[in-house]
Scaffold this active site. Structure first.
Site, PDB file in Angstrom:
ATOM      1  N   LEU A   1      -9.830   4.309   2.791  1.00 57.96           N
ATOM      2  CA  LEU A   1      -8.515   3.686   2.709  1.00 57.96           C
ATOM      3  C   LEU A   1      -8.721   2.168   2.633  1.00 57.96           C
ATOM      4  CD1 LEU A   1      -5.389   4.348   3.053  1.00 57.96           C
ATOM      5  CD2 LEU A   1      -5.692   3.348   5.322  1.00 57.96           C
TER       6      LEU A   1
ATOM      7  N   ARG B   1       0.833  -1.210   0.000  1.00 59.64           N
ATOM      8  CA  ARG B   1       0.000   0.000   0.000  1.00 59.64           C
ATOM      9  C   ARG B   1       0.867   1.259   0.000  1.00 59.64           C
ATOM     10  NH1 ARG B   1      -4.314   0.288   4.664  1.00 59.64           N
ATOM     11  NH2 ARG B   1      -2.472   0.930   5.829  1.00 59.64           N
TER      12      ARG B   1
ATOM     13  N   GLU C   1     -15.780   5.319   7.005  1.00 58.46           N
ATOM     14  CA  GLU C   1     -14.860   4.503   7.811  1.00 58.46           C
ATOM     15  C   GLU C   1     -14.598   5.237   9.121  1.00 58.46           C
ATOM     16  OE1 GLU C   1     -10.962   4.201   5.870  1.00 58.46           O
ATOM     17  OE2 GLU C   1     -11.332   6.136   4.918  1.00 58.46           O
TER      18      GLU C   1
ATOM     19  N   LYS D   1      -2.841   6.934   1.351  1.00 64.64           N
ATOM     20  CA  LYS D   1      -2.590   7.123   2.798  1.00 64.64           C
ATOM     21  C   LYS D   1      -1.713   8.361   2.991  1.00 64.64           C
ATOM     22  CE  LYS D   1      -1.929   4.305   6.969  1.00 64.64           C
ATOM     23  NZ  LYS D   1      -3.160   4.713   7.642  1.00 64.64           N
TER      24      LYS D   1
HETATM   25  N1  PDD Z   1      -4.753   4.044  10.355  1.00 64.72           N
HETATM   26  N2  PDD Z   1      -8.969   3.851   7.554  1.00 64.72           N
HETATM   27  C1  PDD Z   1      -8.198   4.894   7.907  1.00 64.72           C
HETATM   28  C2  PDD Z   1      -8.650   6.257   7.579  1.00 64.72           C
HETATM   29  C3  PDD Z   1      -6.975   4.669   8.579  1.00 64.72           C
HETATM   30  O1  PDD Z   1      -6.201   5.709   8.918  1.00 64.72           O
HETATM   31  C4  PDD Z   1      -6.584   3.343   8.889  1.00 64.72           C
HETATM   32  C5  PDD Z   1      -5.295   3.027   9.577  1.00 64.72           C
HETATM   33  C6  PDD Z   1      -7.442   2.296   8.510  1.00 64.72           C
HETATM   34  C7  PDD Z   1      -7.094   0.853   8.771  1.00 64.72           C
HETATM   35  O2  PDD Z   1      -6.068   0.412   7.915  1.00 64.72           O
HETATM   36  P1  PDD Z   1      -5.085  -0.763   8.346  1.00 64.72           P
HETATM   37  O3  PDD Z   1      -5.941  -1.921   8.724  1.00 64.72           O
HETATM   38  O4  PDD Z   1      -4.320  -1.023   7.114  1.00 64.72           O
HETATM   39  O5  PDD Z   1      -4.283  -0.261   9.505  1.00 64.72           O
HETATM   40  C8  PDD Z   1      -8.614   2.583   7.831  1.00 64.72           C
HETATM   41  C9  PDD Z   1      -3.461   3.887  10.989  1.00 64.72           C
HETATM   42  C10 PDD Z   1      -3.383   2.729  11.930  1.00 64.72           C
HETATM   43  C11 PDD Z   1      -3.076   5.209  11.637  1.00 64.72           C
HETATM   44  O6  PDD Z   1      -3.378   6.217  11.006  1.00 64.72           O
HETATM   45  O7  PDD Z   1      -2.466   5.230  12.699  1.00 64.72           O
END
Ligand code: PDD
Length: 285
Positions: A205, A52, A180, A148
């Site tokens: 995301l 990603r 989300e 991201k």
């Molecule tokens: N955040 N959606 C958003 C907006 C996020 O910022 C995140 C993760 C997720 C979950 O993605 P993943 O399962 O790949 O961690 C969904 C990270 C943990 C953060 O900003 O600290």
């Protein structure tokens, strides 16, 4: 022991890690980040996070200053240097520093690569036992949430509003549906035992934990439907939960002060959390 961070080729104590005030991450939020969990000193689902990262930097034409193989090497060295057992590794890449401030991509700037670890006992967190409360807020983010980006002001405001309302996460709402969480993916389990989570698109995301959890659920014959859901549906659901690298799977037991089912973490959520933790330990590197 002072925390060690990685900055542009060197492992240095936090106090010595300095980035220019002209860095485009600082001036324009012109950068990308990733967060991987660490359990027992090992990285969780890290290939998915790095894939990603590669996609995100590609979408904004930002060259990665190191290969993914080298980035994994740096992550591991940083975990070792900080004696990190359980927590997170944060990676940030920005388009670097150039003078004067100018919107256009600089010709000469070198991307800035920063990595930071933090301690967190994700497996034994108290909120995993009790579940969390969420507050809904309007989703005021830009149209490319699949990237991201370090431009997180909307999430900062959303999560601050949630915290001020005594909640642990914000659920962002657009056109009457949950997009989300502020930093997590959102799920519900319907009355007829269908796991529902919004389909990937530029509206959210693509969560790595979301992807792993839906796959693990389907392998165990749980029906998964990828579609948007409303807060009303979530309040009428059997269970609700969020997923992320920093929480794994955590039950949502209250939304805007109203309980989901009996207000306790549901059994399927608990089971999916266990299954995810087993998967995480079994595939850690
Ligand atoms: N955040 N959606 C958003 C907006 C996020 O910022 C995140 C993760 C997720 C979950 O993605 P993943 O399962 O790949 O961690 C969904 C990270 C943990 C953060 O900003 O600290």
């Amino acid at each position: 022991m002072e925390q060690i961070v990685y900055l542009d080729g060197a492992f240095v104590p936090v106090a010595e890690a300095k980035v220019s005030v002209f860095d485009r991450g600082f001036l324009f939020a012109d950068g990308i980040y990733e967060v991987s969990a660490v359990l027992d000193g090992k990285l969780i689902d890290n290939d998915a996070h790095l894939a990603r990262l590669k996609r995100s930097v590609g979408e904004i034409a930002l060259p990665l200053p190191e290969t993914l193989e080298r980035i994994v090497g740096i992550q591991k060295e940083l975990v070792a240097r900080n004696n990190l057992r359980d927590g997170l590794v944060y990676i940030q890449v920005t388009r670097g520093a150039s003078i004067p401030r100018d919107f256009l991509f600089p010709k000469a700037a070198k991307p800035t690569l920063v990595m930071i670890t933090s301690e967190k006992d994700i497996v034994n967190s108290a909120s995993a036992r009790t579940g969390i409360a969420v507050k809904t807020v309007a989703d005021i983010r830009w149209a490319r949430r699949d990237i991201k980006s370090v431009a997180l002001l909307a999430q900062v405001l959303a999560k601050q509003a949630a915290a001020e309302a005594g909640c642990q996460e914000a659920w962002m709402i657009e056109d009457g549906k949950v997009t989300e969480g502020g930093s997590s993916s959102a799920f519900i389990l319907t009355r007829d035992d269908v796991l529902v989570t919004r389909e990937n698109s530029s509206a959210i995301l693509p969560g790595c934990t979301r992807k792993a959890v839906t796959k693990l659920a389907e392998e165990r014959q749980l029906r998964v439907e990828e579609r948007a859901f409303s807060v009303e549906e979530a309040l009428a659901a059997k269970e609700a939960f969020v997923t992320s690298a920093s929480l794994f799977v955590q039950a949502v037991v209250r939304i805007d002060g109203q309980t989901v089912a009996d207000g306790k973490p549901g059994p399927i959520t608990g089971r999916l959390r266990e299954i995810y933790i087993d998967f995480a330990r079994a595939t850690a590197v």
